[in-house]
Design a protein around this motif. Sequence first.
Motif, PDB file in Angstrom:
ATOM      1  N   ASP A  16       0.835  -1.208   0.000  1.00  0.00           N
ATOM      2  CA  ASP A  16       0.000   0.000   0.000  1.00  0.00           C
ATOM      3  C   ASP A  16       0.867   1.254   0.000  1.00  0.00           C
ATOM      4  O   ASP A  16       0.913   1.950   1.012  1.00  0.00           O
ATOM      5  CB  ASP A  16      -0.927  -0.040   1.221  1.00  0.00           C
ATOM      6  N   ARG A  42      -5.326  -8.456   2.927  1.00  0.00           N
ATOM      7  CA  ARG A  42      -6.053  -7.505   3.774  1.00  0.00           C
ATOM      8  C   ARG A  42      -5.485  -7.652   5.181  1.00  0.00           C
ATOM      9  O   ARG A  42      -5.441  -8.751   5.718  1.00  0.00           O
ATOM     10  CB  ARG A  42      -7.544  -7.823   3.793  1.00  0.00           C
ATOM     11  N   GLU A  81      -5.458   0.351   8.037  1.00  0.00           N
ATOM     12  CA  GLU A  81      -6.426   0.957   7.140  1.00  0.00           C
ATOM     13  C   GLU A  81      -5.683   1.293   5.853  1.00  0.00           C
ATOM     14  O   GLU A  81      -4.626   1.930   5.884  1.00  0.00           O
ATOM     15  CB  GLU A  81      -7.003   2.235   7.763  1.00  0.00           C
ATOM     16  N   ARG A  82      -6.225   0.866   4.731  1.00  0.00           N
ATOM     17  CA  ARG A  82      -5.539   1.080   3.447  1.00  0.00           C
ATOM     18  C   ARG A  82      -5.589   2.543   3.039  1.00  0.00           C
ATOM     19  O   ARG A  82      -6.569   3.235   3.270  1.00  0.00           O
ATOM     20  CB  ARG A  82      -6.170   0.225   2.346  1.00  0.00           C
ATOM     21  N   PHE A 115      -4.517   3.294  -0.383  1.00  0.00           N
ATOM     22  CA  PHE A 115      -5.030   3.044  -1.729  1.00  0.00           C
ATOM     23  C   PHE A 115      -5.902   1.799  -1.666  1.00  0.00           C
ATOM     24  O   PHE A 115      -5.615   0.878  -0.918  1.00  0.00           O
ATOM     25  CB  PHE A 115      -3.886   2.814  -2.730  1.00  0.00           C
ATOM     26  N   SER A 116      -6.940   1.763  -2.469  1.00  0.00           N
ATOM     27  CA  SER A 116      -7.848   0.615  -2.417  1.00  0.00           C
ATOM     28  C   SER A 116      -7.155  -0.640  -2.938  1.00  0.00           C
ATOM     29  O   SER A 116      -6.246  -0.575  -3.774  1.00  0.00           O
ATOM     30  CB  SER A 116      -9.122   0.883  -3.222  1.00  0.00           C
ATOM     31  N   LEU A 117      -7.618  -1.763  -2.449  1.00  0.00           N
ATOM     32  CA  LEU A 117      -7.107  -3.052  -2.875  1.00  0.00           C
ATOM     33  C   LEU A 117      -7.283  -3.215  -4.383  1.00  0.00           C
ATOM     34  O   LEU A 117      -6.388  -3.709  -5.080  1.00  0.00           O
ATOM     35  CB  LEU A 117      -7.860  -4.147  -2.118  1.00  0.00           C
ATOM     36  N   GLU A 118      -8.406  -2.773  -4.891  1.00  0.00           N
ATOM     37  CA  GLU A 118      -8.700  -2.880  -6.325  1.00  0.00           C
ATOM     38  C   GLU A 118      -7.727  -2.031  -7.151  1.00  0.00           C
ATOM     39  O   GLU A 118      -7.235  -2.477  -8.190  1.00  0.00           O
ATOM     40  CB  GLU A 118     -10.150  -2.470  -6.614  1.00  0.00           C
ATOM     41  N   GLN A 119      -7.460  -0.806  -6.688  1.00  0.00           N
ATOM     42  CA  GLN A 119      -6.529   0.075  -7.405  1.00  0.00           C
ATOM     43  C   GLN A 119      -5.145  -0.542  -7.484  1.00  0.00           C
ATOM     44  O   GLN A 119      -4.536  -0.604  -8.558  1.00  0.00           O
ATOM     45  CB  GLN A 119      -6.408   1.433  -6.693  1.00  0.00           C
ATOM     46  N   THR A 140      -5.485 -11.455  -4.451  1.00  0.00           N
ATOM     47  CA  THR A 140      -5.796 -10.780  -3.187  1.00  0.00           C
ATOM     48  C   THR A 140      -6.325 -11.850  -2.238  1.00  0.00           C
ATOM     49  O   THR A 140      -6.860 -12.879  -2.668  1.00  0.00           O
ATOM     50  CB  THR A 140      -6.844  -9.664  -3.373  1.00  0.00           C
ATOM     51  N   LYS A 177      -6.262   8.443  -3.009  1.00  0.00           N
ATOM     52  CA  LYS A 177      -6.348   7.586  -1.822  1.00  0.00           C
ATOM     53  C   LYS A 177      -7.825   7.327  -1.561  1.00  0.00           C
ATOM     54  O   LYS A 177      -8.686   8.079  -1.994  1.00  0.00           O
ATOM     55  CB  LYS A 177      -5.679   8.250  -0.634  1.00  0.00           C
ATOM     56  N   ILE A 178      -8.105   6.246  -0.837  1.00  0.00           N
ATOM     57  CA  ILE A 178      -9.497   5.907  -0.530  1.00  0.00           C
ATOM     58  C   ILE A 178      -9.975   6.667   0.687  1.00  0.00           C
ATOM     59  O   ILE A 178      -9.215   7.230   1.430  1.00  0.00           O
ATOM     60  CB  ILE A 178      -9.716   4.397  -0.343  1.00  0.00           C
TER      61      ILE A 178
END
Length: 156
Positions: free
Chosen positions: A12, A38, A43-44, A46-50, A69, A155-156
């Motif tokens: 991340d 995860r 707390e992320r 950047f999103s996991l998907e990104q 993932t 960022k998310i």
Amino acid sequence: MKRIALFPGSFDPFTRGHEDIVLRGLQLFDEVIIGIGRNARKERYFSLEQITELVEGAFRYQPAVSVITYDDLTANVARNIGAKFLLRGLRNTTDFEYENGISQVNRYVYEDVETVFLITSPHLAPISSSIIRDLHRYGQDVDEFLPYQLGKVEKI
């Protein structure tokens, strides 16, 4: 038998240091699977998907590298995907102390797994995901530290 290594982390973000470990790992293993996990304690930014999409793009020309993932114990994931090796990078002795304990627990959960540590290439050792997050948070361009263009990713 195919030598499969799982390279686990929260990534991340995924840095040039991480990329270096994967590329060097390909000299040791037939396949390296980057496992973006995860972490319930983090707390992320950047999103996991990104990050998954960006990392997949960075290795699109490396057929022996794939990205997954997961939300499980790393040792369980390694067992489930047939990986007998966990690949980890070490920048310093602090990393070793932290990673050593984790490797012992992984071996307890999955006795057939071996953790292989690669020392980070010296020119990449100062780079960390947390430093990159801080730079990005305050508007600095961080693309030179990443194997992809972060550009407009928020960022998310």
